[in-house]
Design a protein around this motif. Structure first.
Motif, short mmCIF file in Angstrom:
data_model
loop_
_atom_site.label_atom_id
_atom_site.label_comp_id
_atom_site.label_asym_id
_atom_site.label_seq_id
_atom_site.Cartn_x
_atom_site.Cartn_y
_atom_site.Cartn_z
N TYR A 188 -0.97 -5.41 -6.47
CA TYR A 188 -1.11 -5.04 -7.88
C TYR A 188 -2.42 -4.29 -8.10
CZ TYR A 188 -1.44 -5.55 -12.95
OH TYR A 188 -1.58 -5.31 -14.29
N SER A 189 -3.47 -4.76 -7.49
CA SER A 189 -4.78 -4.10 -7.62
C SER A 189 -4.75 -2.72 -6.99
CB SER A 189 -5.87 -4.96 -6.97
OG SER A 189 -5.98 -6.21 -7.62
N ASN B 86 -2.81 -0.32 -9.22
CA ASN B 86 -3.62 0.07 -10.38
C ASN B 86 -4.68 1.10 -10.00
OD1 ASN B 86 -2.28 -1.47 -12.24
ND2 ASN B 86 -3.71 -3.19 -12.20
N THR C 107 -2.91 4.41 -9.49
CA THR C 107 -2.54 4.98 -10.79
C THR C 107 -3.74 5.61 -11.48
OG1 THR C 107 -0.74 3.36 -11.08
CG2 THR C 107 -1.59 4.45 -13.07
N SER D 110 5.39 2.74 -7.72
CA SER D 110 4.98 3.08 -9.08
C SER D 110 5.24 4.57 -9.31
CB SER D 110 3.48 2.78 -9.28
OG SER D 110 3.05 3.20 -10.56
#
Length: 235
Positions: A70-71, A74, A77, A122
């Motif tokens: 998840y990190s 992010n 992104t 993503s």
């Protein structure tokens, strides 16, 4: 009844039959003339640049630790959005979709040879009317590799799409051109049949289509309209 009266009546009857015959002939001629028509198709084509682009930017991370993934997603992104902003893309033109997580060990029929349990994808999507700018950025997306960001192939589902949404404004002019071309075809037919073209009897609204000019230049669109027009024919 005297002989003179019979002659007068016979004469009147004969004249009436002649007049009736002439009326019937005139009606038939008028009916035949009314049905003399020619139906032709008119075509108009125009090449225009796309005025809208949708550019999906998919990135992928593999690992076994979901919080760590998840990190990483992010961080990726943030790098991609910063790259877009630095090159002139507005925040309103950027949308970030929720990450899609696939548990590679959850499918009992799949042989997971990667050694990683999770596959996280993503997708950041750019939607803009500035097609020229976006195409320029697409050609330089390799610069993201220097920042450790690998843009993966999104396949058909995440392919870059170009559209032409402003064709409504050009529809009337293209219809006029299509009808004009239909008239030229009708005139050629009339000339070969020793006739002349009269008024429009019926006309269709026209069928519009928008396609890529070719597979190598999807950002150039070919707008096409075909209309069907029926004209009356006159001697």
């Amino acid at each position: 009844m005297c002989k003179n009266e019979r002659i007068i009546q016979s004469t009147i009857l004969a004249v009436s039959i002649v007049i009736l015959g002439l009326c019937v002939k005139g009606g038939i001629d008028n009916y035949a003339e009314k049905d003399r028509t020619v139906t032709v198709k008119g075509l108009a084509e125009k090449e225009v640049p796309a005025d809208k682009v949708t550019w999906p930017i998919p990135t992928k991370e593999l690992g076994n630790d979901l919080p760590e993934l998840y990190s990483r997603i992010n961080a990726t992104t943030a790098k991609v959005t910063a790259f877009l902003r630095q090159n002139g893309i507005k925040d309103s033109e950027i949308s970030v979709n929720a990450p899609v997580v696939i548990d590679l060990n959850a499918d009992q029929y799949r042989n997971n040879a990667s050694g990683y349990r999770y596959n996280v994808t993503s997708v950041i999507t750019v939607t803009s009317g500035n097609v020229k700018l976006v195409r320029n950025i697409i050609s330089r997306q390799g610069e993201l590799l220097r920042q450790g960001v690998a843009v993966v192939d999104g396949g058909y589902q995440n392919a870059t799409r170009y559209e032409y949404v402003g064709f409504q404004a050009m529809k009337p002019k293209m219809m006029q051109e299509a009808i004009k071309n239909a008239r030229l075809t009708a005139d050629q037919f009339a000339e070969s049949s020793n006739s002349s073209i009269g008024k429009i009897h019926t006309a269709g609204q026209g069928q519009f289509s928008i396609e890529d000019r070719d597979e190598n230049t999807p950002y150039i669109k070919k707008v096409r309209v075909v209309t069907t027009v029926t004209y009356t024919l006159e001697d």
